[in-house]
Write a protein that holds these residues in place. Structure first.
Motif, short mmCIF file in Angstrom:
data_model
loop_
_atom_site.label_atom_id
_atom_site.label_comp_id
_atom_site.label_asym_id
_atom_site.label_seq_id
_atom_site.Cartn_x
_atom_site.Cartn_y
_atom_site.Cartn_z
N VAL A 12 5.52 -1.50 11.43
CA VAL A 12 6.91 -1.94 11.19
C VAL A 12 7.02 -3.43 11.48
O VAL A 12 6.59 -3.91 12.52
CB VAL A 12 7.87 -1.15 12.10
N HIS A 13 7.62 -4.15 10.52
CA HIS A 13 7.60 -5.62 10.64
C HIS A 13 8.59 -6.11 11.68
O HIS A 13 8.39 -7.12 12.32
CB HIS A 13 7.96 -6.26 9.29
N ILE A 14 9.72 -5.42 11.77
CA ILE A 14 10.78 -5.91 12.65
C ILE A 14 10.49 -5.43 14.05
O ILE A 14 9.66 -4.56 14.26
CB ILE A 14 12.12 -5.34 12.18
N HIS A 15 11.20 -5.99 15.02
CA HIS A 15 11.30 -5.42 16.36
C HIS A 15 11.30 -3.93 16.22
O HIS A 15 12.21 -3.37 15.60
CB HIS A 15 12.70 -5.75 16.86
N HIS A 38 21.39 -2.74 9.91
CA HIS A 38 22.43 -1.72 9.75
C HIS A 38 22.83 -1.65 8.29
O HIS A 38 23.19 -2.65 7.70
CB HIS A 38 23.66 -2.05 10.60
N PHE A 39 22.76 -0.44 7.70
CA PHE A 39 23.28 -0.28 6.34
C PHE A 39 24.80 -0.25 6.41
O PHE A 39 25.36 0.02 7.48
CB PHE A 39 22.77 1.04 5.74
N PRO A 40 25.48 -0.48 5.29
CA PRO A 40 26.96 -0.43 5.32
C PRO A 40 27.43 0.91 5.86
O PRO A 40 26.83 1.95 5.57
CB PRO A 40 27.35 -0.60 3.85
N GLY A 41 28.51 0.90 6.63
CA GLY A 41 29.08 2.15 7.16
C GLY A 41 28.26 2.78 8.26
O GLY A 41 28.38 3.97 8.52
N ILE A 51 14.90 5.32 8.39
CA ILE A 51 14.98 4.53 7.15
C ILE A 51 15.54 3.14 7.46
O ILE A 51 15.04 2.13 6.97
CB ILE A 51 15.90 5.24 6.12
N GLU A 52 16.55 3.13 8.30
CA GLU A 52 17.15 1.84 8.68
C GLU A 52 16.12 0.96 9.37
O GLU A 52 16.01 -0.23 9.09
CB GLU A 52 18.32 2.09 9.64
N THR A 53 15.38 1.56 10.28
CA THR A 53 14.41 0.78 11.05
C THR A 53 13.41 0.12 10.14
O THR A 53 12.99 -1.01 10.37
CB THR A 53 13.63 1.70 12.02
N SER A 54 12.98 0.85 9.09
CA SER A 54 11.94 0.25 8.25
C SER A 54 12.52 -0.38 7.00
O SER A 54 11.78 -0.82 6.14
CB SER A 54 10.92 1.32 7.87
N ASN A 55 13.87 -0.41 6.90
CA ASN A 55 14.54 -1.08 5.78
C ASN A 55 13.99 -0.59 4.43
O ASN A 55 13.53 -1.38 3.61
CB ASN A 55 14.36 -2.60 5.94
#
Length: 1540
Positions: free
Chosen positions: A74-77, A83-86, A143-147
């Motif tokens: 995973v590239h990010i922290h 955060h996706f919308p909503g 899913i959010e974590t890995s965009n």
């Protein structure tokens, strides 16, 4: 469709067949599809399982395979994401969904209980839905974590299917006439809405991110903060669940337990929270307010409006959460208000410090120098007022939340108890004003305590700074009693502070008892038919407890609001104070290429080998560039017709100034002490207020540095006037150092150039000093570092000016603290070589007239106007008198530097002092590795683990020391009263439980017998016992609160007195080896902690601990089963508090330690304003401020987060306690007939546990930090005192000893400490009464030690000194020191009056004081001051020049008419003219006294009767000066030769 239809009675088919999806009755109507498939309830339920199964099948492989392998890539922290919308809405809806599904499962199980066989379809779909909902949120999170939004397609299908199937079920319910009266209808309806909303959220994600159905998906990067791995504060970025429970803090708190937290561990602030972002926001709002109302820009109203405009939204949000949390609090045990509560308290720190800083940068100097605005006031604005504002914003959500809470509480009480509730509530509300009154008194007491403690600290600080003088003059007792006197006043206000604190604690504890007492007694007796059941009683008790806290908090919130209003008023006054004139605002930083512009021009070197006399008479021989002042642009600065003042109303300090300072040449400004030389430099720099005239800078110094050239011809005079000046390297008269390393002080934010740096260090002869420092030029100096002597500070300050690449250099009296050697070296290597050869414009203020021949241009000043300007030649021609006057003062030759001279310098003395300090400081550090007594010397890992073990341990020893200081009487009182109070509290509640249980059972019996004539239940015996217990409880509350505060007072009084006694009697060595700051910290921060914080924390800690214990005891008594569950909870609680305490302590220390540089950066800036502005470094210092603010804010944010982390966990443990208590007591009630009164009692106590647990751990952590203060003070109390006792009693010492002044020194050997080498070895000398002795020698030869030996300031381990027949070792120290006089090298004045400075013992008449002032050439100065002898001297004598201060010290010594008088290089900082006068005075006024002079310049002792030449602690030569001068090879002769 209905349950009744499905559960049709039929023959049960035997137990083996009893489990089937649709139930398994024989006639099996469940499988009937005659009316269409969708009308079969079981089929619809089966249909409802499909979406959930689909989701589980699709997502599990992705979750396990996909992320299992990918987690490392995973590239990010890894722990945060996009955060996706909503995002938040989805989490909230999922939580609600889970809650509804749990209800659905419960409903299904209960419905199923009706029939004999198991109908899985009633609750299995709900169970599957529950699993699917959890999976959906886990899946989404990944899913959010890995965009990778494409995978959200699965969720889109799932929500669609779930929505459709639920809708079908709902429609069928409606068709079959199932309505709102049935729970399942409502639940299904809710689920349809929730699935629909979740579907909408999902579609919205597609709409915004376009990851499917669109040609171009929208690329979104994670927030900038997360790409920067330095950001560790993840609260804004984590998902809602982690936000609410502070789950992301877990790893942080665990690592804290393994290794101490530092700034690196906590990383950087997220961008939105940085000071710069908030400053820009606030500033924009502030400017907008200004533009709206240009007429009245800077009132406090506009500041409030700007703050609201900039930070209103988060405040509004947190207030809303706060009100919700309070209302949920009323729902009692089931709603764990903790989560909402904690999210609501959001981390909102607002500090307008940056705004203040920018203002400081533009403050006009006159405000500062005239005392209108002292550095202290500004630091208070930063330290106290901005903090008040921060607290206000922290507490302000309570302002609107509390009234709501109070109103709802009273309404609920009324609903439960009727009219009697209002009486109870009235008691609370009537006493609220009393509480407010107590709170205001408390803050008044605190304010007066603060004023006194500031005064005491100021006195302590002066006492410690001048401790050497106090010891030499035997004035310790005067200052000791002065500090004690202030401490007495402080103790008086501390007493009232303690009194009001104890009343406030008492009221908090007693009000609910009183309210409960009145309410229940009234309720039982007034309303005979009333419902007096345990449920009512204990619900009301809980409500009363809830009501008290907002009322108590209300008083502190109101107080905080008042303080915030006052602070904003102060801020608005500050922000609207005078600023420095507009045309001197900061230009952009200059371009780099301009720096090297003037370096290539060669200049012929001045020939220094030619003897100086020739210089004076034929200086035309010098190859000087002729000066044509007529050239338009040949000046650097020009002032025409200038009048300048410090205060707008005051008289001009400089008048009629017309000068030109030639470009690229050396200008010298000379004149007597106090004639306005330094003021002239400041006027040129734009620091003084200009009444009239113009100051113009040539374009070369200003615009060329910005890279544009303006020819002077094209400029109008106005443009010329407002032309921005460039950077000026300025070394002020009072050296200003940063709290940084030596190297940083010299390079001063410029780039490091090794060659140049070495050249500068050499020119200022700093290398030997740097070699002594423990870390070379990387040693910290300044306030918090090592204290350097005046000369060393001055040379560093000059080195800074030399190092800078500016075209203009201003040096304000750089030689004042240096000796001949250093001055010559600096003049030759630094000023002439480095600056003049570089064609840089140099302006030099000096008293050293021997350097005048080097000047290209001379400005002579007198009393604030220009006496004469021109070249030395001009002055020789036109002002012969002045020239001759200068020549006579110049009674020394400009000696050749090549000649090896042996002149002694004071520099070496400074170095010796420094070396001594360093040596002993290291020795001290070796002896005293604080706190690590227990750490064993073993392998590294062992050592680390033992240190970590130390960190996790409570400082019980310090706690014991603190309590033992309270004395034998108070301690038992304290312990017993606390225990008794809590026993009585439990007894009150138990009594209530019995009373209500008996009342209800009596009532039931009456109803059973159904007799109207039976006697009504008699409440009076119960109410009597209850009343007695309540009154006892109230009395005990008072006793405990007073006992705690009384203990605190006693301890604080004892500790401060013994600390002061120890310190003031400590030997001089102690002060040389202990940094002043650390001693002062014991008196300030540590004493304050012991004065005000420990008693409160102790009270709080003991209260919350005992409450927890009593609550758990009561619950265990009611339901012994609870004890089983208590064990795991207790273990969890122990580990949570253990981890939290370590992290909290580290963060607290970080918070404090990051605040220190922030505050000292402010004070540093205020002190060095002129220098910073001269250098044009405002922008760099602002940048530094932002960094300090951010590091302080991140520490306090983490501290808040850690507190929330603890709070949430304690709330959960509390919730578990409530749950277990409720379940166990309900089951006990059902099976073992437990009385309902006791159940109520158990639950009331269970509800209080979470709150008290949280406070207990928080207070434990605070206590641990605060006990550090006790520990440190006890460390200082181990200091050995000097031996003040003598062998002779006062009757054996003649009254007027020493009357003759004869001194015999026999075989004297002296050292500074028993573990150091001797500094005087076997010295023998005899001084006859009235002789004048001169002592000279190189630095380190032992001259100063010789003078200190007379006062027994050093350790005499061999030999003796006999004065007038008495061996001084036998005298009491006080007597000895009070009968001799000494003048020290550094002038020390104390704040107070001139009279106090000359004669603190109040022994002399006015005429004697005037006589002393006249001798010291100060009579006319003092006469001119308002008040004469009673004129005020500011701290450190800042309102007098250095020379005048030294003269006051001389006068002080003259006042003590002692027959022996010692001068230790006393004339170092005086100009020659004054020095010559003094020499004459000493010879005449002291004709009959013995005078020992330690020479700074050898020519001062040529008239002495005897000269002693010392070398390495031995006497080398000892004879009359004329005899020594005749001997060719004598050392003295070579000194004199060198000094000519």
């Amino acid at each position: 469709m209905c349950a009744e239809a499905e559960a049709a009675p039929g023959s049960a088919q035997g137990p083996a067949m009893a489990l089937a999806f649709c139930g398994d009755e024989g006639n099996s109507t469940a499988y009937n599809v005659d009316h269409g498939v969708l009308n079969n309830g079981c089929f619809v339920d089966a249909l409802n399982v499909v979406p959930h199964v689909f989701l589980l099948f699709i997502t599990f492989p992705i979750l396990f395979i996909g992320w299992g392998s990918q987690s490392s890539k995973v590239h990010i922290h890894h722990s945060t994401w996009l955060h996706f919308p909503g995002h938040n809405l989805r989490w909230i809806l999922t939580f609600i969904l889970l809650f509804v599904l749990v209800c659905e499962i419960a409903e299904g199980i209960v419905s199923d209980g009706v029939s004999e066989s198991r109908h899985l379809h009633l609750y299995m779909p709900a169970g599957m839905a529950f699993l699917a909902a959890i999976t959906s949120v886990v899946y989404y999170h990944n899913i959010e974590t890995s965009n990778f939004p494409k995978l959200l397609i699965a969720l889109l299908f799932y929500w669609t299917l779930a929505f459709i199937t639920k809708t079908i079920k709902f429609v069928k319910f409606c068709d079959n006439g199932v309505g709102f009266s049935q729970l399942r209808f409502c639940l299904t309806g809710l689920l349809v809405v929730l699935y629909g909303m979740l579907l909408a959220v999902e579609i919205n994600v597609i709409r915004v991110r376009r990851y499917v159905f669109f040609k171009t998906p929208k690329e979104v990067k994670p927030p900038e903060d997360l790409q920067d791995l330095g950001v560790r504060f993840l609260q804004p970025f984590v998902n809602l669940l982690s936000k609410g429970t502070y789950w992301w803090m877990n790893t942080f708190i665990k690592t804290a337990h393994k290794k101490p937290i530092d700034l690196k561990t906590i990383g950087k602030l997220p961008i939105a929270m940085r000071a710069l972002t908030n400053y820009i926001r606030l500033n924009e709002a502030f400017e907008a307010q200004k533009n709206k109302r240009p007429s009245s820009p800077q009132g406090s109203g506009s500041i409030w409006r700007a703050l609201c405009c900039a930070f209103g939204r988060p405040l509004l949000l947190s207030s809303t959460f706060r009100i919700l949390a309070d209302l949920l609090g009323f729902t009692g045990p089931l709603c764990i208000s903790g989560i909402v509560h904690n999210v609501g308290k959001g981390n909102n720190t607002i500090r307008p410090q940056t705004k203040i800083y920018n203002k400081i940068m533009q403050l006009s100097t006159s405000n500062m120098s005239m005392g209108e605005m002292t550095a202290g006031q500004i630091c208070n604005l930063v330290a106290i007022d901005t903090n008040q504002l921060m607290w206000f914003f922290f507490l302000c959500p309570n302002l609107w939340a509390m009234p709501v809470q109070i109103i709802v509480g009273v309404l609920l009480l009324y609903y439960l108890l009727g009219i009697s509730a209002l009486i109870g509530a009235a008691v609370i509300i009537v006493l609220a004003p009393v509480q407010y009154f107590v709170a205001t008194k408390l803050s008044q007491a605190q304010r007066s305590t603060l004023e006194y403690s500031n005064e005491r600290l100021k006195k302590t600080n002066e006492m410690l700074r001048g401790i050497k003088l106090l010891k030499l003059y035997a004035w310790e007792h005067i200052f000791h009693s002065s500090v004690e006197e202030t401490r007495q006043k402080e103790m008086t206000s501390l007493k009232s502070f303690a009194l009001y604190t104890s009343i406030s604690i008492f009221m908090n504890a007693a009000i609910p008892i009183a309210a409960v007492l009145i309410t229940f007694v009234v309720h039982a007796h007034l309303t005979r038919k009333a419902d007096f059941s345990p449920s009512v009683a204990f619900a009301s008790i809980s409500l009363f407890h809830i009501l008290v806290s907002p009322l108590f908090l209300l008083s502190s919130v109101v107080r905080s609001t008042v303080k915030a209003l006052v602070s904003v008023q102060k801020l608005s006054e500050f922000l609207s104070s005078d600023e420095i004139e507009e045309h001197d605002k900061c230009p952009e930083l200059r371009s780099a290429d301009a720096q090297s512009k003037y370096q290539a021009v060669p200049l012929k070197v001045v020939n220094r080998k030619r003897p100086a006399r020739e210089d004076w008479n034929n200086y035309t021989t010098h190859t000087r560039r002729p000066i044509h002042i007529t050239e338009a642009d040949d000046f650097c600065v020009k002032i025409t017709n200038g009048f300048f003042t410090w205060t707008p109303e005051g008289p001009p300090a400089l008048s009629n100034i017309d000068i030109r300072i030639p470009q690229g040449q050396l200008t010298m400004i000379v004149g007597q002490v106090g004639c306005g030389k330094s003021s002239l430099l400041l006027a040129i720099l734009g620091e003084m207020q200009k009444i009239s005239g113009t100051v113009s800078w040539s374009s070369c110094t200003s615009d060329s540095e910005m890279g544009e050239d303006i020819s002077p011809e094209k400029e109008s005079p106005v443009e010329m006037e407002f032309r921005k000046r460039g950077s000026v390297a300025y070394a002020s008269q009072k050296p200003w150092l940063l709290n940084a390393t030596v190297e940083e002080n010299i390079t001063f934010e410029s780039s490091f150039n090794k060659q140049r740096y070495k050249a500068v260090i050499d020119a200022c002869s700093l290398q030997p000093d740097i070699d002594i420092l423990p870390h070379g030029d990387q040693t910290q100096i300044g306030e918090r570092g090592i204290n350097l002597s005046g000369g060393q500070r001055q040379r560093i300050s000059v080195a800074r000016a030399l190092y800078q690449q500016t075209n203009v250099v201003f040096l304000d009296d750089p030689f004042s603290a240096l000796d001949i050697h250093l001055s010559d070296h600096l003049m030759q290597e630094g000023i002439l070589k480095m600056l003049r050869e570089d064609k840089r414009t140099v302006v030099l203020v000096t008293h050293k007239l021997q350097y005048l021949p080097h000047a290209d241009w001379i400005i002579a000043m007198k009393d604030g106007y220009i006496q004469r300007e021109g070249t030395l030649k001009d002055i020789q021609k036109s002002e012969t008198e002045l020239f001759e006057h200068w020549k006579t003062l110049m009674n020394r030759q400009d000696q050749e530097l090549e000649k090896e001279t042996t002149i002694e310098t004071k520099t070496v003395l400074e170095r010796t002092n420094l070396r001594r300090t360093m040596y002993s400081r290291e020795a001290l550090l070796k002896d005293d590795e604080e706190d690590e007594e227990e750490a064993t010397e073993s392998d590294d890992e062992d050592n680390l683990s033992s240190v970590l073990h130390q960190r996790a341990k409570m400082p019980w020893r310090a706690c014991g020391k603190y309590l033992s200081a309270a004395g034998i009487l108070l301690l038992p009182l304290l312990v017993l009263s606390q225990l008794l109070k809590h026993t009585v509290m439990v007894a009150i509640d138990y009594c209530l439980a019995r009373w209500t249980s008996d009342a209800i059972s009596g009532k039931m019996e009456g109803e059973l017998k159904n007799c109207s004539h039976c006697e009504v239940f008699n409440h009076s015996p119960y109410s009597k016992i209850f009343s007695i217990l309540c009154c006892l409880g109230i009395v005990l509350c008072l006793v405990t609160s007073i006992a705690v505060e009384w203990t605190g007072l006693k301890v604080t009084k004892k500790l401060h007195a013994s600390l002061l006694n120890k310190i003031i009697l400590a030997p001089m060595r102690f002060f040389e080896t202990t940094p002043l700051g650390s001693i002062l910290n014991r008196f300030s921060a540590d004493c304050n902690t012991i004065d005000q914080h420990i008693p409160a924390t102790l009270e709080c800690l003991s209260r919350s601990t005992l409450l927890c214990v009593s609550a758990l005891a009561v619950i265990s008594y009611v339901t012994p089963m609870f004890l089983i569950a208590l064990v795991p909870l207790a273990i969890m609680c122990y580990f949570i508090q253990k981890y939290f305490r370590v992290a909290s302590r580290d963060l607290q220390q970080l918070d404090d330690s990051t605040q220190l540089p922030l505050l000292s950066h402010f004070s540093e800036t205020v002190e060095g304003l002129t220098t910073i502005r001269a250098f044009r470094y405002e922008a760099k210092f602002r940048q530094k401020l932002l960094e300090y603010t951010d590091s302080n804010n991140i520490a306090s944010l983490f501290l808040t987060a850690a507190n929330r982390w603890l709070e949430v966990r304690m709330e959960y443990i509390g919730a578990c306690v409530v749950l277990i208590a409720a379940v166990t007591s309900i089951t006990s009630c059902l099976y073992s007939k437990l009385s309902s009164g006791l159940v109520g009692l158990g639950l009331t106590y269970a509800l209080m546990v979470s709150n008290y647990l949280n406070w207990m751990v928080r207070n434990l952590a605070d206590m641990e930090i605060q006990l550090g203060a006790v520990k440190r003070i006890h460390g200082l109390l181990k200091t050995e005192a000097e031996n003040y006792e003598g062998l002779l009693s006062s009757s054996q010492i003649p009254q007027n000893w020493p009357d003759r002044g004869e001194i015999q020194i026999q075989n004297l050997s002296v050292r500074y400490d028993s573990n150091l080498k001797p500094v005087l070895k076997h010295v023998n000398a005899h001084i006859s009464p009235g002789q004048k002795i001169g002592i000279c020698g190189r630095t380190g030869s032992g001259k100063s030690s010789f003078s200190l030996a007379f006062f027994r300031m050093v350790d005499t381990f061999e030999g003796r000194i006999i004065i007038d027949g008495i061996d001084i070792a036998k005298l009491p120290l006080q007597t000895l020191r009070s009968r001799l006089s000494i003048i020290l090298q550094d002038p020390i004045l104390f704040s107070g009056t001139i009279r106090f400075n000359l004669d603190p013992e109040k022994k002399c008449t006015d005429s004697m004081l005037w006589e002393a002032l006249e001798i010291a050439q100060l009579k006319h100065v003092v006469k001119a001051l308002p008040g004469g002898l009673d004129a005020i001297v500011t701290e450190g004598g800042e309102n007098f020049s250095q020379g005048q201060r030294q003269l006051f010290c001389l006068a002080r010594a003259f006042v003590r008419k002692t027959s022996i008088f010692i001068m230790d290089e006393a004339t170092a900082s005086i100009d020659m003219a004054t020095e010559n006068i003094l020499q004459k005075v000493v010879m005449t006024a002291f004709a009959d006294r013995t005078v020992v002079t330690i020479a700074h310049r050898v020519h001062t002792i040529l008239n002495a009767d005897l000269v002693i030449v010392m070398k390495r602690g031995l006497i080398l030569e000892y004879d009359k000066p004329e005899v020594l001068l005749e001997q060719e090879d004598s050392v003295f002769a070579s000194f004199v030769q060198a000094d000519k």
